[in-house]
Design a protein around this motif. Structure first.
Motif, short mmCIF file in Angstrom:
data_model
loop_
_atom_site.label_atom_id
_atom_site.label_comp_id
_atom_site.label_asym_id
_atom_site.label_seq_id
_atom_site.Cartn_x
_atom_site.Cartn_y
_atom_site.Cartn_z
N ALA A 118 10.78 -42.85 -28.16
CA ALA A 118 11.49 -41.84 -28.95
C ALA A 118 12.23 -42.42 -30.14
N GLY A 119 12.87 -43.56 -29.99
CA GLY A 119 13.66 -44.12 -31.09
C GLY A 119 12.84 -44.78 -32.17
N ALA A 120 11.67 -45.31 -31.82
CA ALA A 120 10.87 -46.08 -32.78
C ALA A 120 9.67 -45.32 -33.34
N ALA A 121 9.28 -44.24 -32.69
CA ALA A 121 8.08 -43.52 -33.11
C ALA A 121 8.19 -43.02 -34.54
N ARG A 122 7.12 -43.14 -35.27
CA ARG A 122 6.96 -42.58 -36.62
C ARG A 122 5.70 -41.73 -36.56
N ILE A 123 5.86 -40.43 -36.52
CA ILE A 123 4.74 -39.53 -36.24
C ILE A 123 4.43 -38.68 -37.46
N VAL A 124 3.14 -38.58 -37.77
CA VAL A 124 2.66 -37.71 -38.85
C VAL A 124 1.80 -36.63 -38.21
N ILE A 125 2.07 -35.39 -38.57
CA ILE A 125 1.32 -34.24 -38.07
C ILE A 125 0.46 -33.70 -39.20
N PHE A 126 -0.84 -33.60 -38.97
CA PHE A 126 -1.75 -32.98 -39.94
C PHE A 126 -1.96 -31.52 -39.56
N PRO A 127 -1.57 -30.60 -40.42
CA PRO A 127 -1.72 -29.17 -40.12
C PRO A 127 -3.12 -28.66 -40.46
N THR A 128 -4.11 -29.10 -39.72
CA THR A 128 -5.49 -28.79 -40.08
C THR A 128 -6.07 -27.56 -39.41
N VAL A 183 2.23 -34.79 -21.08
CA VAL A 183 1.42 -35.09 -22.27
C VAL A 183 2.32 -35.47 -23.44
N TYR A 184 3.38 -34.70 -23.64
CA TYR A 184 4.31 -35.01 -24.73
C TYR A 184 4.96 -36.38 -24.53
N HIS A 185 5.39 -36.67 -23.33
CA HIS A 185 6.01 -37.97 -23.05
C HIS A 185 5.02 -39.11 -23.29
N LYS A 186 3.78 -38.94 -22.88
CA LYS A 186 2.76 -39.97 -23.08
C LYS A 186 2.54 -40.20 -24.58
N PHE A 187 2.46 -39.11 -25.35
CA PHE A 187 2.27 -39.22 -26.79
C PHE A 187 3.42 -40.01 -27.43
N VAL A 188 4.64 -39.65 -27.08
CA VAL A 188 5.82 -40.32 -27.64
C VAL A 188 5.85 -41.78 -27.20
N LYS A 245 5.15 -27.02 -37.30
CA LYS A 245 6.62 -27.00 -37.23
C LYS A 245 7.11 -26.90 -35.79
N ARG A 246 6.39 -26.13 -34.96
CA ARG A 246 6.75 -26.06 -33.54
C ARG A 246 6.58 -27.42 -32.87
N PHE A 247 5.47 -28.08 -33.14
CA PHE A 247 5.22 -29.40 -32.56
C PHE A 247 6.29 -30.39 -33.03
N GLN A 248 6.65 -30.33 -34.30
CA GLN A 248 7.70 -31.18 -34.85
C GLN A 248 9.01 -30.94 -34.10
N ALA A 249 9.39 -29.69 -33.90
CA ALA A 249 10.63 -29.35 -33.19
C ALA A 249 10.59 -29.81 -31.74
N GLU A 250 9.42 -29.71 -31.11
CA GLU A 250 9.28 -30.14 -29.72
C GLU A 250 9.45 -31.66 -29.60
N LEU A 251 8.93 -32.40 -30.57
CA LEU A 251 9.09 -33.86 -30.56
C LEU A 251 10.56 -34.24 -30.78
N VAL A 252 11.23 -33.53 -31.67
CA VAL A 252 12.65 -33.78 -31.92
C VAL A 252 13.46 -33.48 -30.65
N ALA A 253 13.10 -32.41 -29.95
CA ALA A 253 13.79 -32.07 -28.70
C ALA A 253 13.61 -33.16 -27.63
N LEU A 254 12.54 -33.93 -27.75
CA LEU A 254 12.30 -35.04 -26.81
C LEU A 254 13.00 -36.33 -27.24
#
Length: 128
Positions: A53-63, A42-47, A72-81
């Motif tokens: 990974a190199g071009a993605a510009r992702i915004v997370i809404f903490p709703t 799922v994470y790979h599909k999202f990215v 912050k966990r999701f942000q760290a997981e995306l960075v780890a990918l």
């Protein structure tokens, strides 16, 4: 039907027929609750849908919660990918301040530059 009501219906139809249809171009990745970093497909599909990974510009809404912990966990997981940390932004617009920030150019800027947006969802309950 009265002449006045017929006139209103005709005006409404005229307005509706002149409206431009806008179709979104992109993808929607709907994910059920409890997504964890262990669900790499799922994470790979999202990215990948975000441009890779190199071009993605992702915004997370903490709703979904008042806490930024899950964002912050999701942000760290995306960075780890492999998504650069500077390409993953936690939006400053949330369920508590949106009326003050939704028109703030600085708050909106990351959204206008995003190739993907993550919005968590929570059930809202009306209080008496």
């Amino acid at each position: 039907m009265s002449k006045v009501r017929k006139g209103r219906v005709l005006v409404a139809l005229a307005i509706a027929s002149s409206a431009t249809t806008v179709l979104a171009d992109g993808h929607l990745l709907a994910v059920g609750g409890m997504l964890r970093a262990s669900n790499l497909p799922v994470y790979h599909k999202f990215v990948d849908l975000a441009g890779g990974a190199g071009a993605a510009r992702i915004v997370i809404f903490p709703t979904a919660s008042g806490s930024l912990g899950s964002s912050k966990r999701f942000q760290a997981e995306l960075v780890a990918l492999g998504v650069p940390a500077s390409h993953v932004t936690i939006a400053s617009i949330d369920s508590k301040n949106y009326t003050q920030t939704m028109n703030d150019p600085e708050a909106v800027k990351p959204i206008t530059e995003a190739s993907a947006v993550s919005v968590s969802y929570t059930h809202l309950r009306a209080h008496d």
